[in-house]
Scaffold this active site. Sequence first.
Site, PDB file in Angstrom:
ATOM      1  N   ASP A   3       0.841  -1.196   0.000  1.00  0.00           N
ATOM      2  CA  ASP A   3       0.000   0.000   0.000  1.00  0.00           C
ATOM      3  C   ASP A   3       0.881   1.254   0.000  1.00  0.00           C
ATOM      4  O   ASP A   3       1.887   1.328   0.697  1.00  0.00           O
ATOM      5  CB  ASP A   3      -0.899  -0.010   1.245  1.00  0.00           C
ATOM      6  CG  ASP A   3      -2.030   0.986   1.145  1.00  0.00           C
ATOM      7  OD1 ASP A   3      -3.202   0.580   1.064  1.00  0.00           O
ATOM      8  OD2 ASP A   3      -1.750   2.217   1.164  1.00  0.00           O
ATOM      9  N   ASN A  43     -12.893  -3.004   2.831  1.00  0.00           N
ATOM     10  CA  ASN A  43     -13.746  -1.837   3.061  1.00  0.00           C
ATOM     11  C   ASN A  43     -14.746  -1.744   1.919  1.00  0.00           C
ATOM     12  O   ASN A  43     -14.351  -1.764   0.751  1.00  0.00           O
ATOM     13  CB  ASN A  43     -12.906  -0.560   3.104  1.00  0.00           C
ATOM     14  CG  ASN A  43     -11.887  -0.563   4.223  1.00  0.00           C
ATOM     15  OD1 ASN A  43     -12.114  -1.143   5.273  1.00  0.00           O
ATOM     16  ND2 ASN A  43     -10.743   0.068   3.996  1.00  0.00           N
ATOM     17  N   VAL A  98     -11.017   3.386  -3.218  1.00  0.00           N
ATOM     18  CA  VAL A  98     -10.675   2.890  -4.560  1.00  0.00           C
ATOM     19  C   VAL A  98     -11.712   1.843  -4.945  1.00  0.00           C
ATOM     20  O   VAL A  98     -11.868   0.834  -4.241  1.00  0.00           O
ATOM     21  CB  VAL A  98      -9.258   2.281  -4.606  1.00  0.00           C
ATOM     22  CG1 VAL A  98      -8.991   1.677  -5.982  1.00  0.00           C
ATOM     23  CG2 VAL A  98      -8.200   3.341  -4.283  1.00  0.00           C
ATOM     24  N   HIS A 137     -10.551  -4.903  -3.162  1.00  0.00           N
ATOM     25  CA  HIS A 137      -9.232  -5.242  -2.621  1.00  0.00           C
ATOM     26  C   HIS A 137      -9.367  -5.582  -1.152  1.00  0.00           C
ATOM     27  O   HIS A 137     -10.321  -5.171  -0.486  1.00  0.00           O
ATOM     28  CB  HIS A 137      -8.245  -4.077  -2.817  1.00  0.00           C
ATOM     29  CG  HIS A 137      -8.735  -2.773  -2.285  1.00  0.00           C
ATOM     30  ND1 HIS A 137      -9.618  -1.971  -2.966  1.00  0.00           N
ATOM     31  CD2 HIS A 137      -8.480  -2.125  -1.126  1.00  0.00           C
ATOM     32  CE1 HIS A 137      -9.876  -0.880  -2.264  1.00  0.00           C
ATOM     33  NE2 HIS A 137      -9.205  -0.963  -1.132  1.00  0.00           N
ATOM     34  N   HIS A 174      -7.107  -5.587   2.437  1.00  0.00           N
ATOM     35  CA  HIS A 174      -5.912  -5.091   3.124  1.00  0.00           C
ATOM     36  C   HIS A 174      -5.362  -6.207   4.006  1.00  0.00           C
ATOM     37  O   HIS A 174      -6.101  -6.784   4.816  1.00  0.00           O
ATOM     38  CB  HIS A 174      -6.267  -3.908   4.025  1.00  0.00           C
ATOM     39  CG  HIS A 174      -6.793  -2.704   3.307  1.00  0.00           C
ATOM     40  ND1 HIS A 174      -6.027  -1.576   3.085  1.00  0.00           N
ATOM     41  CD2 HIS A 174      -8.016  -2.422   2.777  1.00  0.00           C
ATOM     42  CE1 HIS A 174      -6.762  -0.671   2.450  1.00  0.00           C
ATOM     43  NE2 HIS A 174      -7.973  -1.160   2.252  1.00  0.00           N
TER      44      HIS A 174
HETATM   45  P1  DGP Z   1      -9.678   1.603   0.578  1.00  0.00           P
HETATM   46  O1  DGP Z   1      -9.862   2.758   1.527  1.00  0.00           O
HETATM   47  O2  DGP Z   1     -10.066   0.294   1.220  1.00  0.00           O
HETATM   48  O3  DGP Z   1     -10.338   1.836  -0.754  1.00  0.00           O
HETATM   49  O4  DGP Z   1      -8.110   1.476   0.350  1.00  0.00           O
HETATM   50  C1  DGP Z   1      -7.444   2.011  -0.768  1.00  0.00           C
HETATM   51  C2  DGP Z   1      -5.966   1.882  -0.488  1.00  0.00           C
HETATM   52  O5  DGP Z   1      -5.293   1.986  -1.721  1.00  0.00           O
HETATM   53  C3  DGP Z   1      -5.394   2.971   0.411  1.00  0.00           C
HETATM   54  O6  DGP Z   1      -4.893   2.354   1.603  1.00  0.00           O
HETATM   55  C4  DGP Z   1      -4.275   3.593  -0.383  1.00  0.00           C
HETATM   56  C5  DGP Z   1      -4.046   2.623  -1.498  1.00  0.00           C
HETATM   57  N1  DGP Z   1      -3.694   3.206  -2.773  1.00  0.00           N
HETATM   58  C6  DGP Z   1      -4.384   4.145  -3.466  1.00  0.00           C
HETATM   59  N2  DGP Z   1      -3.765   4.444  -4.622  1.00  0.00           N
HETATM   60  C7  DGP Z   1      -2.656   3.648  -4.668  1.00  0.00           C
HETATM   61  C8  DGP Z   1      -1.619   3.492  -5.631  1.00  0.00           C
HETATM   62  O7  DGP Z   1      -1.570   4.135  -6.681  1.00  0.00           O
HETATM   63  N3  DGP Z   1      -0.639   2.599  -5.319  1.00  0.00           N
HETATM   64  C9  DGP Z   1      -0.659   1.852  -4.173  1.00  0.00           C
HETATM   65  N4  DGP Z   1       0.344   0.995  -3.969  1.00  0.00           N
HETATM   66  N5  DGP Z   1      -1.629   1.983  -3.245  1.00  0.00           N
HETATM   67  C10 DGP Z   1      -2.613   2.870  -3.498  1.00  0.00           C
END
Ligand code: DGP
Length: 115
Positions: free
Chosen positions: A31, A88, A97, A101, A103
Amino acid sequence: MVNSCIFCKIVAGEIPAKIAYQDDLLIAFHDVHPQAPHHLLLVPRKHIATTLDLDASDAPMLARVFSAAAQLSRELGFAEEGFRLVNNCNRRGGQVVWHLHFHLLGGRDMTWPPG
Ligand code: DGP
C-alpha cells in the site's frame, strides 16, 4: 480493464507498484500509504467494483485471497504473531478505490473495534 481505475492500471503494469505476489487471479502489492509495518493490498486481476458486485464465479479468486494472505504473512514473518485481513465496502466502510481489494496488515497490535 476499466481505464479510469488505478488498480486496473497497476494490474496492467501501466502504473508501478511494489508487487509482492501474483498469480492468474490476483496480485498483491504494498500500500502506498501503509497503516502498519506490513500493509499489502490483495487485488483481483478482474475489475470488480465492490464486495456487493461479487458473484458465485468469483469463489476461486476469493479462496486465493486467503491462501495468498497466508503465504505472504509467512514469507514476511508475521503469520504466527497475527495479522488483519480486511475489506472496506462503499463510503461508510471507508472504501476510496472502487476496485475490490483486501488489506493485509501486520507487524503491530491491531485494535478492536476498528475506527
Ligand atoms: P480503501 O480505503 O479500502 O479503498 O483502500 C485504498 C488503499 O489503496 C489505500 O490504503 C491507499 C491505497 N492506494 C491508493 N492508490 C494507490 C496506488 O496508486 N498505489 C498503491 N500501492 N496503493 C494505493
